[in-house]
Design an enzyme around this catalytic site. Structure first.
Site, PDB file in Angstrom:
ATOM      1  N   GLY A 230      20.228 110.181  76.606  1.00  0.00           N
ATOM      2  CA  GLY A 230      20.872 108.940  76.192  1.00  0.00           C
ATOM      3  C   GLY A 230      21.207 108.835  74.726  1.00  0.00           C
ATOM      4  O   GLY A 230      21.746 107.817  74.284  1.00  0.00           O
ATOM      5  N   GLU A 271      15.513 114.957  77.635  1.00  0.00           N
ATOM      6  CA  GLU A 271      16.550 115.548  78.496  1.00  0.00           C
ATOM      7  C   GLU A 271      17.908 115.097  78.022  1.00  0.00           C
ATOM      8  O   GLU A 271      18.621 114.406  78.737  1.00  0.00           O
ATOM      9  CB  GLU A 271      16.365 115.162  79.967  1.00  0.00           C
ATOM     10  CG  GLU A 271      15.143 114.364  80.267  1.00  0.00           C
ATOM     11  CD  GLU A 271      15.090 113.742  81.628  1.00  0.00           C
ATOM     12  OE1 GLU A 271      14.271 114.223  82.393  1.00  0.00           O
ATOM     13  OE2 GLU A 271      15.829 112.783  81.901  1.00  0.00           O
ATOM     14  N   GLY A 273      21.756 115.368  77.136  1.00  0.00           N
ATOM     15  CA  GLY A 273      22.922 116.112  77.571  1.00  0.00           C
ATOM     16  C   GLY A 273      24.027 115.932  76.538  1.00  0.00           C
ATOM     17  O   GLY A 273      24.359 116.843  75.777  1.00  0.00           O
ATOM     18  N   ARG A 274      24.539 114.710  76.496  1.00  0.00           N
ATOM     19  CA  ARG A 274      25.683 114.397  75.635  1.00  0.00           C
ATOM     20  C   ARG A 274      25.497 114.850  74.184  1.00  0.00           C
ATOM     21  O   ARG A 274      26.395 115.432  73.581  1.00  0.00           O
ATOM     22  CB  ARG A 274      25.892 112.877  75.650  1.00  0.00           C
ATOM     23  CG  ARG A 274      27.126 112.393  74.934  1.00  0.00           C
ATOM     24  CD  ARG A 274      27.124 110.857  74.857  1.00  0.00           C
ATOM     25  NE  ARG A 274      26.640 110.252  76.065  1.00  0.00           N
ATOM     26  CZ  ARG A 274      27.401 109.917  77.099  1.00  0.00           C
ATOM     27  NH1 ARG A 274      28.697 110.089  77.030  1.00  0.00           N
ATOM     28  NH2 ARG A 274      26.864 109.379  78.175  1.00  0.00           N
ATOM     29  N   CYS A 340      48.492 108.849  90.385  1.00  0.00           N
ATOM     30  CA  CYS A 340      49.078 107.579  90.804  1.00  0.00           C
ATOM     31  C   CYS A 340      48.057 106.460  90.593  1.00  0.00           C
ATOM     32  O   CYS A 340      47.705 105.742  91.542  1.00  0.00           O
ATOM     33  CB  CYS A 340      49.473 107.644  92.264  1.00  0.00           C
ATOM     34  SG  CYS A 340      50.490 109.053  92.644  1.00  0.00           S
ATOM     35  N   GLU A 341      47.532 106.380  89.421  1.00  0.00           N
ATOM     36  CA  GLU A 341      46.541 105.358  89.057  1.00  0.00           C
ATOM     37  C   GLU A 341      46.877 104.962  87.635  1.00  0.00           C
ATOM     38  O   GLU A 341      46.976 105.830  86.763  1.00  0.00           O
ATOM     39  CB  GLU A 341      45.121 105.953  89.050  1.00  0.00           C
ATOM     40  CG  GLU A 341      44.529 106.238  90.389  1.00  0.00           C
ATOM     41  CD  GLU A 341      44.200 104.987  91.169  1.00  0.00           C
ATOM     42  OE1 GLU A 341      43.889 103.949  90.537  1.00  0.00           O
ATOM     43  OE2 GLU A 341      44.268 105.046  92.406  1.00  0.00           O
TER      44      GLU A 341
HETATM   45  C1  LIG Z   1      22.363 111.684  82.750  1.00  0.00           C
HETATM   46  C2  LIG Z   1      20.931 111.882  82.510  1.00  0.00           C
HETATM   47  C3  LIG Z   1      20.487 112.509  81.332  1.00  0.00           C
HETATM   48  C4  LIG Z   1      21.409 112.916  80.222  1.00  0.00           C
HETATM   49  O1  LIG Z   1      22.043 111.825  79.656  1.00  0.00           O
HETATM   50  P1  LIG Z   1      22.856 111.978  78.295  1.00  0.00           P
HETATM   51  O2  LIG Z   1      23.432 110.624  78.093  1.00  0.00           O
HETATM   52  O3  LIG Z   1      23.892 113.013  78.553  1.00  0.00           O
HETATM   53  O4  LIG Z   1      21.895 112.390  77.245  1.00  0.00           O
HETATM   54  C5  LIG Z   1      19.146 112.751  81.210  1.00  0.00           C
HETATM   55  N1  LIG Z   1      18.255 112.382  82.169  1.00  0.00           N
HETATM   56  C6  LIG Z   1      18.650 111.764  83.293  1.00  0.00           C
HETATM   57  C7  LIG Z   1      17.627 111.384  84.299  1.00  0.00           C
HETATM   58  C8  LIG Z   1      19.993 111.483  83.498  1.00  0.00           C
HETATM   59  O5  LIG Z   1      20.373 110.861  84.621  1.00  0.00           O
END
Ligand SMILES: *Cc1c(COP(=O)(O)O)cnc(C)c1O
Length: 419
Positions: A230, A271, A273-274, A340-341
């Site tokens: 997040g 965890e 990601g972004r 088409c959106e």
């Molecule tokens: C989507 C998700 C993440 C990664 O979220 P980011 O916003 O990309 O950091 C980590 N843990 C869980 C459980 C998620 O669903």
């Protein structure tokens, strides 16, 4: 946010050649930038006794990217069978994999427990009954309800489908202990694209607090505290970047205090990601049509199936036009795809230099939740992915989808039920 200076200076001078060699559209990722962010994250938490990032595979599920994370000592956060398969292909086993699912099926649990297993991160108290073989170590995903408010993508925790409620959390661990679980962790994920580092510090504080209470009441010990992902990235030029150092300092202090009080420090898991890959990817497209009706539209050769975030969340992605311009003239346009959106727009009423057919546009911050959110509506196919290596080479790391890929699910054995 404008792409990093280092990526800009390696990519832009070579972009025309890359585009003519591989053909547009494509996402292209910056190996050096991703590695750098990995190192920054590890350094930020160097004073935590044990820190580990489990890269959220869904952000950028490409084996070449996962290998970069793996080489940094990271694990993987998975939420589906295919994400487990990808992670295990890289070599991840057991405690290298966090299986955080929600509304999980029996089949998914079986996959999570196969081939050396994974750390099971359970989303509900009822799952204790449903997991085929309860492992010795589990964590629960905690949803604090109105103790915390979420932000717009995750929403209000009271309305979020995720996690074990505050009322159930004590029973959840008690039941797990009674069923023979002996090693415990706790997880939460309350934010998405959050730019305020204080929010993550508060999340860690909240988790350490509940850990102390659970330990006292149930006579158990927590091996890890997983603060989820997040962390935000500055999509808009005026956004300030996330202050990783300040977050790490705040969290480290909390963990040290916990250690002084309780005599040990749980491992800190994340965890993200972004934050890891988002800023290190761009989607390169070519302008193919210019249309002037009530507004001016720049049609490009990719559409929402390559990048869903603007259509889905009204998300802003910064766009630059490649190469020298004939004039300094700026105009206000919508940059659109071919679905088409009417929400198939990469930019709405954006000021950009005057764009002509054939120009390359660089849509920024597509390194996370970009290609991976792609879909096939209107029969549109997903684009290729390229990796700009540290050694200066550009490598195809996923080919573009073909019509054969699209039609593959129509090739099946006849199956008719007469009733
Ligand atoms: C989507 C998700 C993440 C990664 O979220 P980011 O916003 O990309 O950091 C980590 N843990 C869980 C459980 C998620 O669903």
């Amino acid at each position: 946010m404008p792409i990093s200076e280092s990526y800009r200076s390696s990519l832009y001078p070579r972009l025309s050649r890359i585009a003519s060699h591989f053909g547009t559209p494509f996402h292209i990722y910056d190996e050096a930038g991703i590695k750098n962010t990995c190192l920054e994250l590890k350094n930020a938490f160097s004073e935590i006794d044990e820190f580990k990032e489990f890269f959220a595979v869904k952000a950028l599920p490409n084996p070449e990217i996962l290998k970069i994370m793996w080489d940094q000592g990271f694990g993987f956060d998975c939420s589906s069978i295919t994400e487990l398969v990808l992670s295990r292909e890289i070599g991840a086993r057991g405690e290298d994999i966090m299986f955080t699912s929600n509304n999980t099926s029996a089949e998914e649990f079986q996959a999570a427990e196969a081939e050396g297993g994974s750390i099971l991160n359970l989303d509900d108290i009822s799952l204790l009954e449903k997991v085929p073989h309860l492992p010795e170590r589990i964590s629960f995903r905690y949803n604090p309800g109105d103790r915390r408010s979420g932000n717009s993508i995750i929403g209000n925790p009271l309305e979020a489908k995720y996690g074990v409620s505050h009322e159930q959390i004590f029973d959840a661990y008690r039941l797990a202990k009674n069923r023979g679980v002996s090693r415990f962790g706790i997880h939460t994920m309350l934010a998405s694209n959050e730019l305020n580092h204080e929010y993550m510090v508060q999340t860690a504080d909240m988790l350490l607090d509940i850990v102390e209470k659970l330990e006292a009441e149930l006579d158990i010990r927590f091996e890890f505290v997983n603060i989820g992902g997040g962390l935000g990235i500055p999509y808009r030029p005026e956004d300030s970047p996330f202050n990783l150092e300040a977050m790490a300092k705040g969290i480290t202090l909390l963990f040290q205090r916990f250690k002084e009080k309780n005599g040990y420090m749980p491992a800190l898991y994340m965890e993200s990601g972004r934050y890891m890959t988002g800023p290190h990817g761009v989607l390169v497209v070519r302008a193919i049509n210019r249309k002037a009706i009530y507004r001016t539209y720049i049609g490009v050769d990719a559409c929402m199936t390559s990048l869903m975030r603007p259509g889905m969340y009204d998300a802003y992605h910064h766009i630059e036009v490649h190469g020298e311009r004939n004039s300094n003239k700026i105009e206000v346009v919508d940059v659109v795809g071919s679905l088409c959106e009417n929400n198939d727009k990469f930019a709405v009423q954006r000021e950009l230099p005057v764009i002509e057919d054939g120009d390359l546009l660089i849509i920024q911050d597509t390194g996370a939740h970009g290609h991976s959110m792609g879909f096939n509506y209107n029969g549109k196919l997903r684009p290729k992915e390229l990796l700009f290596r540290e050694n200066g080479k550009v490598e195809l790391i996923r080919r573009a989808e073909t019509a054969e890929d699209y039609f593959r699910t129509l090739d099946f054995d006849k199956n008719v039920l007469s009733i």
